[in-house]
Design an enzyme around this catalytic site. Structure first.
Site, PDB file in Angstrom:
ATOM      1  N   MET A  30      51.288 106.277 105.152  1.00 25.75           N
ATOM      2  CA  MET A  30      52.041 104.913 106.394  1.00 25.75           C
ATOM      3  C   MET A  30      53.938 104.775 106.458  1.00 25.75           C
ATOM      4  SD  MET A  30      48.935 102.756 107.819  1.00 25.75           S
ATOM      5  CE  MET A  30      48.542 101.778 106.590  1.00 25.75           C
ATOM      6  N   HIS A  37      53.549 106.192  96.419  1.00 21.67           N
ATOM      7  CA  HIS A  37      53.406 107.110  97.388  1.00 21.67           C
ATOM      8  C   HIS A  37      54.086 108.342  96.478  1.00 21.67           C
ATOM      9  CE1 HIS A  37      53.328 103.637 100.345  1.00 21.67           C
ATOM     10  NE2 HIS A  37      52.181 104.234 100.849  1.00 21.67           N
ATOM     11  N   GLY A 147      45.178 107.992  96.763  1.00 16.79           N
ATOM     12  CA  GLY A 147      45.413 106.925  95.580  1.00 16.79           C
ATOM     13  C   GLY A 147      44.226 106.422  96.122  1.00 16.79           C
ATOM     14  N   ASP A 150      43.825 103.175  97.228  1.00 14.55           N
ATOM     15  CA  ASP A 150      42.455 102.611  98.027  1.00 14.55           C
ATOM     16  C   ASP A 150      40.920 102.761  97.255  1.00 14.55           C
ATOM     17  OD1 ASP A 150      44.799 100.758 100.198  1.00 14.55           O
ATOM     18  OD2 ASP A 150      45.552 102.671  99.461  1.00 14.55           O
ATOM     19  N   VAL A 176      49.733 103.505  90.633  1.00 15.08           N
ATOM     20  CA  VAL A 176      51.197 102.663  89.761  1.00 15.08           C
ATOM     21  C   VAL A 176      51.268 101.433  90.243  1.00 15.08           C
ATOM     22  CG1 VAL A 176      53.526 103.065  90.011  1.00 15.08           C
ATOM     23  CG2 VAL A 176      51.636 105.577  90.672  1.00 15.08           C
ATOM     24  N   SER A 185      51.698  97.952  96.335  1.00  9.75           N
ATOM     25  CA  SER A 185      51.660  98.366  97.847  1.00  9.75           C
ATOM     26  C   SER A 185      52.631  97.867  98.898  1.00  9.75           C
ATOM     27  CB  SER A 185      50.523  97.011  98.434  1.00  9.75           C
ATOM     28  OG  SER A 185      50.344  97.378  99.273  1.00  9.75           O
TER      29      SER A 185
HETATM   30  P1  AMP Z   1      49.460 104.074 102.498  1.00 12.19           P
HETATM   31  O1  AMP Z   1      50.960 104.202 102.866  1.00 12.19           O
HETATM   32  O2  AMP Z   1      49.286 102.717 102.087  1.00 12.19           O
HETATM   33  O3  AMP Z   1      48.468 105.004 103.419  1.00 12.19           O
HETATM   34  O4  AMP Z   1      49.226 104.731 101.493  1.00 12.19           O
HETATM   35  C1  AMP Z   1      49.032 106.412 101.581  1.00 12.19           C
HETATM   36  C2  AMP Z   1      48.498 106.431 100.290  1.00 12.19           C
HETATM   37  O5  AMP Z   1      49.338 106.009  99.308  1.00 12.19           O
HETATM   38  C3  AMP Z   1      46.705 106.824  99.797  1.00 12.19           C
HETATM   39  O6  AMP Z   1      46.168 107.090  99.519  1.00 12.19           O
HETATM   40  C4  AMP Z   1      47.303 105.236  99.330  1.00 12.19           C
HETATM   41  O7  AMP Z   1      46.053 104.900  98.132  1.00 12.19           O
HETATM   42  C5  AMP Z   1      48.662 105.752  98.199  1.00 12.19           C
HETATM   43  N1  AMP Z   1      48.821 104.686  97.943  1.00 12.19           N
HETATM   44  C6  AMP Z   1      49.339 103.067  97.802  1.00 12.19           C
HETATM   45  N2  AMP Z   1      49.547 102.648  96.977  1.00 12.19           N
HETATM   46  C7  AMP Z   1      49.303 103.679  95.640  1.00 12.19           C
HETATM   47  C8  AMP Z   1      49.773 102.925  93.731  1.00 12.19           C
HETATM   48  N3  AMP Z   1      49.931 101.780  93.436  1.00 12.19           N
HETATM   49  N4  AMP Z   1      49.151 103.689  93.802  1.00 12.19           N
HETATM   50  C9  AMP Z   1      48.622 105.179  94.165  1.00 12.19           C
HETATM   51  N5  AMP Z   1      48.307 105.434  95.106  1.00 12.19           N
HETATM   52  C10 AMP Z   1      49.404 104.505  96.179  1.00 12.19           C
END
Ligand code: AMP
Length: 284
Positions: A30, A37, A147, A150, A176, A185
């Protein structure tokens, strides 16, 4: 790096990569990209894939009360971060491009979505499963990197791809963290300095739970209470849940055995933060 905004161009770009004999590595996000990411993009590259990332804040997975309009959208910085991470195709569609008409078809993954995040956010996982199914359908055969941060989402997407025979291999990647243990996050930017300082308590609590299991505790409720107590001792944290579940199906396991995940969620003001750790118990 090619930035594409239409489904046709996205599909065409990935078909082109496959025609050159490349395996596509898909990284759905997102945006508001951070090192978590980037680690997914790097994992794709390390596996030899041509990496395609998507940046789309999916309205379908936000409830009306949630932070859809406030969600950070720093697209120029995201494009620079994606390019630096070796992304070859960056898909950045508008809401109208993704949802040109009323959405009559949604994807619902049963049981795994029933509680935890599903209980706190009842429409959330249908929104996630639907947008990820659409992205998989647009992308075509690929490996898709998600990741472990989630964790429940990773299980939902893995199960959906298997149940619907999608030509996608879902790959989970480790969390991470910042230097003090806080899971990175996009929502961490909402934290005040005091809240930011307090937020690693979720990780501290999960580690305490893990240590008790490693020391021999097999009573699920004792471990869950221990995690909850550590979080509740932090005045700036409001506990949402602290649980130990079977890692893949998220079922309750009593006494604790097998592949387990310790998951905790707490609110710091209006910001809800998730974290989890895993442990495997060999049969004794
Ligand atoms: P999001 O943009 O929050 O929807 O996350 C996009 C992807 O990045 C998802 O697969 C998340 O699980 C992954 N992600 C977000 N934060 C982390 C993190 N700290 N470590 C690893 N993967 C992450």
């Amino acid at each position: 790096m090619h930035i594409v905004t239409t489904v046709a161009d996205f599909r065409g770009a990935l078909d082109g990569l496959r025609a050159q004999g490349r395996t596509v590595g898909l990284v759905p996000t997102m945006g508001a990209l951070h090192d978590g990411h980037v680690s997914l993009m790097e994992a794709s590259a390390a596996d030899g894939c041509a990496t395609a990332a998507t940046v789309f804040v999916n309205p379908l997975q936000f409830a009306p009360t949630e932070d859809l309009s406030a969600y950070p959208r720093p697209f120029e910085a995201d494009a620079a971060a994606a390019e630096a991470a070796g992304v070859q195709v960056l898909f950045h569609p508008s809401v109208e491009e993704m949802y040109p008409g009323e959405v009559l078809t949604t994807v619902h993954v049963g049981t795994i979505t029933a509680d935890l995040e599903g209980a706190s956010r009842p429409t959330h996982f249908d929104g996630v499963a639907t947008v990820v199914a659409k992205l998989f359908s647009m992308a075509g055969p690929c490996r898709a990197y998600f990741g472990e941060k989630d964790w429940q989402q990773l299980q939902v997407v893995t199960r959906m791809a298997a149940d619907l025979s999608m030509p996608v291999e879902v790959v989970g990647c480790p969390i991470v963290r910042d230097h003090d243990g806080l899971a990175l996050s996009s929502r961490n930017v909402y934290l005040s300095p005091d809240q930011r300082e307090a937020a690693p308590v979720i990780q501290t609590a999960l580690k305490a739970g893990l240590a008790s299991i490693r020391a021999g505790e097999r009573d699920r409720q004792v471990v869950e209470a221990l995690i909850a107590d550590v979080i509740e001792a932090e005045p700036l944290a409001a506990l949402d849940y602290a649980v130990v579940r079977r890692a893949d199906t998220l079922e309750v396991v009593d006494p604790l055995a097998g592949d387990l995940r310790l998951l905790a969620v707490a609110r710091f003001g209006t910001t809800r933060l998730l974290d989890n750790v895993g442990v495997h118990l060999d049969p004794t």
